[in-house]
Design a protein around this motif. Structure first.
Motif, PDB file in Angstrom:
ATOM      1  N   ASP A  32      -1.192  28.749 -24.294  1.00  0.00           N
ATOM      2  CA  ASP A  32      -0.245  28.244 -25.523  1.00  0.00           C
ATOM      3  C   ASP A  32       1.043  27.808 -24.633  1.00  0.00           C
ATOM      4  O   ASP A  32       1.856  28.834 -24.723  1.00  0.00           O
ATOM      5  CB  ASP A  32      -0.492  28.254 -26.832  1.00  0.00           C
ATOM      6  N   GLY A  33       1.186  27.516 -23.593  1.00  0.00           N
ATOM      7  CA  GLY A  33       2.401  27.217 -22.488  1.00  0.00           C
ATOM      8  C   GLY A  33       3.866  27.257 -23.652  1.00  0.00           C
ATOM      9  O   GLY A  33       4.743  28.167 -23.509  1.00  0.00           O
ATOM     10  N   PRO A  34       3.716  26.429 -24.333  1.00  0.00           N
ATOM     11  CA  PRO A  34       5.171  26.254 -25.874  1.00  0.00           C
ATOM     12  C   PRO A  34       5.843  27.374 -26.452  1.00  0.00           C
ATOM     13  O   PRO A  34       6.603  27.800 -26.255  1.00  0.00           O
ATOM     14  CB  PRO A  34       5.189  24.914 -26.371  1.00  0.00           C
ATOM     15  N   LEU A  35       4.355  28.227 -26.756  1.00  0.00           N
ATOM     16  CA  LEU A  35       4.973  29.152 -27.497  1.00  0.00           C
ATOM     17  C   LEU A  35       4.497  30.167 -26.368  1.00  0.00           C
ATOM     18  O   LEU A  35       4.655  31.990 -27.337  1.00  0.00           O
ATOM     19  CB  LEU A  35       3.471  29.697 -28.804  1.00  0.00           C
ATOM     20  N   LYS A  36       4.775  30.703 -25.346  1.00  0.00           N
ATOM     21  CA  LYS A  36       4.440  31.277 -24.302  1.00  0.00           C
ATOM     22  C   LYS A  36       3.571  32.569 -24.936  1.00  0.00           C
ATOM     23  O   LYS A  36       3.813  33.825 -24.448  1.00  0.00           O
ATOM     24  CB  LYS A  36       5.659  32.088 -24.014  1.00  0.00           C
ATOM     25  N   ARG A  37       2.435  32.052 -24.627  1.00  0.00           N
ATOM     26  CA  ARG A  37       1.015  32.965 -25.279  1.00  0.00           C
ATOM     27  C   ARG A  37      -0.333  32.797 -24.909  1.00  0.00           C
ATOM     28  O   ARG A  37      -0.673  31.620 -24.335  1.00  0.00           O
ATOM     29  CB  ARG A  37       0.955  33.035 -26.807  1.00  0.00           C
ATOM     30  N   SER A  38      -1.780  33.850 -24.002  1.00  0.00           N
ATOM     31  CA  SER A  38      -2.509  33.108 -23.548  1.00  0.00           C
ATOM     32  C   SER A  38      -3.631  33.807 -24.571  1.00  0.00           C
ATOM     33  O   SER A  38      -2.918  35.496 -25.167  1.00  0.00           O
ATOM     34  CB  SER A  38      -2.835  33.571 -22.205  1.00  0.00           C
ATOM     35  N   CYS A  39      -4.342  33.354 -24.748  1.00  0.00           N
ATOM     36  CA  CYS A  39      -4.728  33.993 -25.718  1.00  0.00           C
ATOM     37  C   CYS A  39      -6.741  33.921 -25.706  1.00  0.00           C
ATOM     38  O   CYS A  39      -7.087  32.404 -25.223  1.00  0.00           O
ATOM     39  CB  CYS A  39      -5.103  33.274 -27.396  1.00  0.00           C
ATOM     40  N   VAL A  40      -7.350  35.402 -25.723  1.00  0.00           N
ATOM     41  CA  VAL A  40      -8.600  34.706 -25.404  1.00  0.00           C
ATOM     42  C   VAL A  40      -9.946  34.370 -27.118  1.00  0.00           C
ATOM     43  O   VAL A  40      -9.017  34.884 -28.055  1.00  0.00           O
ATOM     44  CB  VAL A  40      -9.914  36.648 -25.379  1.00  0.00           C
ATOM     45  N   ALA A  41      -9.995  33.110 -27.245  1.00  0.00           N
ATOM     46  CA  ALA A  41     -10.605  32.538 -28.586  1.00  0.00           C
ATOM     47  C   ALA A  41     -12.163  32.317 -28.555  1.00  0.00           C
ATOM     48  O   ALA A  41     -12.832  32.343 -26.948  1.00  0.00           O
ATOM     49  CB  ALA A  41      -9.655  31.432 -28.583  1.00  0.00           C
ATOM     50  N   ARG A  42     -12.435  32.432 -29.772  1.00  0.00           N
ATOM     51  CA  ARG A  42     -13.519  31.938 -29.241  1.00  0.00           C
ATOM     52  C   ARG A  42     -14.066  30.468 -30.614  1.00  0.00           C
ATOM     53  O   ARG A  42     -12.964  29.992 -30.622  1.00  0.00           O
ATOM     54  CB  ARG A  42     -14.832  32.417 -30.851  1.00  0.00           C
ATOM     55  N   ARG A  43     -15.598  29.670 -30.140  1.00  0.00           N
ATOM     56  CA  ARG A  43     -15.299  28.419 -30.443  1.00  0.00           C
ATOM     57  C   ARG A  43     -16.012  28.678 -32.170  1.00  0.00           C
ATOM     58  O   ARG A  43     -16.418  29.460 -32.506  1.00  0.00           O
ATOM     59  CB  ARG A  43     -16.630  27.508 -29.791  1.00  0.00           C
ATOM     60  N   ARG A  44     -15.164  27.912 -32.812  1.00  0.00           N
ATOM     61  CA  ARG A  44     -15.748  27.439 -34.357  1.00  0.00           C
ATOM     62  C   ARG A  44     -16.244  26.086 -34.855  1.00  0.00           C
ATOM     63  O   ARG A  44     -15.506  25.337 -34.333  1.00  0.00           O
ATOM     64  CB  ARG A  44     -14.217  27.811 -35.087  1.00  0.00           C
ATOM     65  N   GLU A  45     -17.475  26.407 -34.578  1.00  0.00           N
ATOM     66  CA  GLU A  45     -18.460  25.132 -35.803  1.00  0.00           C
ATOM     67  C   GLU A  45     -16.886  24.739 -36.791  1.00  0.00           C
ATOM     68  O   GLU A  45     -16.242  25.025 -37.803  1.00  0.00           O
ATOM     69  CB  GLU A  45     -19.760  25.367 -35.957  1.00  0.00           C
ATOM     70  N   PRO A  46     -17.088  22.087 -36.372  1.00  0.00           N
ATOM     71  CA  PRO A  46     -16.708  22.349 -38.069  1.00  0.00           C
ATOM     72  C   PRO A  46     -17.138  22.683 -39.458  1.00  0.00           C
ATOM     73  O   PRO A  46     -18.208  22.324 -38.990  1.00  0.00           O
ATOM     74  CB  PRO A  46     -16.200  20.758 -37.022  1.00  0.00           C
ATOM     75  N   ALA A  47     -17.038  22.253 -40.101  1.00  0.00           N
ATOM     76  CA  ALA A  47     -17.284  22.969 -41.937  1.00  0.00           C
ATOM     77  C   ALA A  47     -17.788  21.721 -42.011  1.00  0.00           C
ATOM     78  O   ALA A  47     -18.099  20.834 -41.410  1.00  0.00           O
ATOM     79  CB  ALA A  47     -16.427  22.908 -42.853  1.00  0.00           C
TER      80      ALA A  47
END
Length: 141
Positions: A126-141
């Motif tokens: 996330d360049g604008p917020l200057k953050r790098s995040c390890v994430a997981r995929r979330r299935e849409p509800a």
């Protein structure tokens, strides 16, 4: 249109660079004796390996060093660079990976996390917020 949803698990602030900030991730590394080392590593998609280390940090992993015939060599603009290579276990968030840590045979080396490990992660930069995040995929509800 179908979209993808991601949930950030662990986020890290970018670090200050000479001209621009750069993304980092924290990783817990274990050598083959089970000893642990926590590191913050810059993300580098230009490095093809898993983890590049300086010589001093690499010494921690020498217990798992591969025979010289298994060391890697990378082609660079200045020519081929042979790497000392050792086995390690990387823990990022809840995920564990067997990785190879490397340091140049000649020169001091530096710390980087490369594509071989990055390609195993869901990563949000996330360049604008200057953050790098390890994430997981979330299935849409």
């Amino acid at each position: 249109m179908v979209g993808r949803l991601y949930e950030a698990m662990n986020c890290y602030e970018y670090r200050r660079g000479a001209l621009h900030e750069y993304p980092v991730l924290r990783v817990r590394l274990h050598n083959l004796l089970g000893e642990e080392l926590d590191l913050e590593l810059p993300i580098d998609t230009g490095f093809e390996g898993s983890i590049l280390l300086d010589h001093e940090t690499y010494e921690f992993f020498m217990v798992g060093e591969l025979p010289r015939s298994a060391w890697r060599t990378y082609r660079t603009l200045v020519g081929p660079i042979p790497m000392r290579t050792a086995r390690a276990i990387a823990v990022i968030g809840d995920e564990k990976f067997e990785v190879l840590v490397e340091t140049p045979l000649y020169g001091g080396g530096k710390r980087l996390m490369g594509r071989e490990l990055l390609n195993k992660l869901v990563l949000v930069l996330d360049g604008p917020l200057k953050r790098s995040c390890v994430a997981r995929r979330r299935e849409p509800a």
